[in-house]
Design a protein around this motif. Structure first.
Motif, short mmCIF file in Angstrom:
data_model
loop_
_atom_site.label_atom_id
_atom_site.label_comp_id
_atom_site.label_asym_id
_atom_site.label_seq_id
_atom_site.Cartn_x
_atom_site.Cartn_y
_atom_site.Cartn_z
N GLN B 96 0.83 -1.21 0.00
CA GLN B 96 0.00 0.00 0.00
C GLN B 96 0.86 1.26 0.00
N ASN B 100 1.13 4.20 -3.04
CA ASN B 100 0.89 5.62 -2.75
C ASN B 100 2.13 6.50 -2.90
N LYS B 121 -7.80 -9.74 0.46
CA LYS B 121 -7.25 -8.55 -0.20
C LYS B 121 -7.64 -8.46 -1.67
N LYS B 124 -10.04 -5.83 -3.57
CA LYS B 124 -10.15 -4.59 -2.78
C LYS B 124 -9.35 -3.47 -3.45
N PRO B 125 -9.81 -2.22 -3.29
CA PRO B 125 -9.04 -1.10 -3.86
C PRO B 125 -7.86 -0.71 -2.97
N ILE B 126 -6.72 -0.39 -3.61
CA ILE B 126 -5.63 0.33 -2.92
C ILE B 126 -5.19 1.41 -3.89
N ARG B 128 -5.16 3.76 -6.75
CA ARG B 128 -5.96 3.72 -7.97
C ARG B 128 -6.12 2.30 -8.52
N PHE B 129 -5.73 1.30 -7.74
CA PHE B 129 -5.76 -0.09 -8.20
C PHE B 129 -6.81 -0.93 -7.49
N ILE B 130 -7.18 -2.02 -8.15
CA ILE B 130 -7.90 -3.12 -7.50
C ILE B 130 -6.89 -4.25 -7.40
N ARG B 132 -5.27 -7.61 -7.66
CA ARG B 132 -5.58 -8.78 -8.49
C ARG B 132 -5.04 -10.05 -7.86
#
Lengths: 209, 209
Positions: B96, B100, B121, B124-126, B128-130, B132
């Motif tokens: 994360q 960022n 996990k 879930k979004p972190i 601007r990503f989901i 995978r």
């Protein structure tokens, strides 16, 4: 030979030896030769023998090093046969990752407090901590006698915060800000910057790409 | 002189020069001497001149280096006059923080995807990503031709995940797991381990404590 006569580049390899020896110990190994250790570390066996010989006679010819003994010796040499309390300044995403990192305590370090100057972060919990106002950092450092600080603030703030840390008594700074700090000669500074490593590798990439 | 003849230790200093030159540029500087650059980097001026002379004639006697020109040359030499897409494997606190981190894109790198194997996990979004599922990583890497991966998984998983990355085509790995990876010789690996730096500094601490 006293510590001062040991080249810094040798000192820098000791934590790598210690890390690998501890990994071997968790795998149940008790003895290792310099040749085997060198292979695991992608180093030269003669280099490892020479480095270790600067601190004493640890191995036995034809047998190798007894892993628990060499771990104990390296921890003593590196002064991590104790636990150092550290502060973290900067409670952003990186500060949070640091607070949650399980590797510090088993390797001689323990985060004791985390600071920020952002009113939105001060007083909020991260991990087992409440973020403290950085204005209390100098007093906390003095009263506890803390010596190690992790700098996880933006680049623009790094030099000023580092100077405050040093004024309060911090003597070793691990700097995650992408900059070079100018500090008194009696302060140790080490840098962690992923860009430096990525650019170093990119140099070699075009050829194989 | 071709890239292959340049010692790796010289290559490793070029990102440090580039970082400092970019900082000077943001401060509005246009020219710098090797002596001034050396002072900022706590290095030797002759070292800097020798390093840079391996790649061409960049400075002018008595004038120094034109900062924008030297930045452009270093970016070309390091192959960061383009943007490299990277993957991150591991979506914990460190993953994360990496997602960022604002420093990648202005320095030649861009995170393109983040993976994890934890059902809690995945999806879930972190930032601007989901996140995978890591099972799709090899196919994604192959289809996009990605070459750089950041390894932010626990130590126990690092070797296996690194091998999967390499099988899929990754040729440069920035490893945050506290271990040494064993990978083919055509794969670049660099390590980031705060413990190594902290223990290195602790060596010098007892004396001043």
């Amino acid at each position: 030979m006293t510590d001062k006569q040991v080249p810094d580049v040798v000192v820098g390899r000791l934590p790598l030896y210690l890390r690998t020896l501890k990994q071997l110990q968790t795998e149940g190994r008790r003895v290792i030769s310099s040749a085997q250790l060198a292979k695991l570390l992608h180093l030269n066996p003669a280099q490892i023998r020479k480095d270790l010989s600067m601190f004493g006679e640890f191995g036995r010819q034809g047998v190798g090093y007894t892993i628990p003994d060499l771990i104990a010796q390296l921890e003593r040499i590196l002064h991590v046969d104790r636990t150092w309390e550290m502060i973290v300044v900067g409670a952003g995403a990186l500060g949070q990752a640091l607070v949650n990192y399980p590797g510090f305590e088993i390797n001689g370090f323990r985060i004791a407090a985390i600071y920020d100057n952002d009113p939105a972060k001060i007083g909020k919990p991260i991990g087992r901590f409440i973020v403290r106002d950085v204005q209390y950092m100098p007093e906390d450092v003095r009263s506890h006698g803390w010596r190690i600080g992790i700098l996880a603030v933006p680049e623009a703030a790094a030099q000023a915060v580092a100077e405050q840390m040093v004024s309060a008594g911090i003597r070793a700074i691990l700097c995650y800000a992408p900059t070079v700090l100018t500090l008194p000669g009696n302060v140790q500074v080490q840098y962690i910057d992923p860009i430096v490593h990525l650019q170093h590798m990119a140099f070699y990439l075009e050829e194989t790409d």
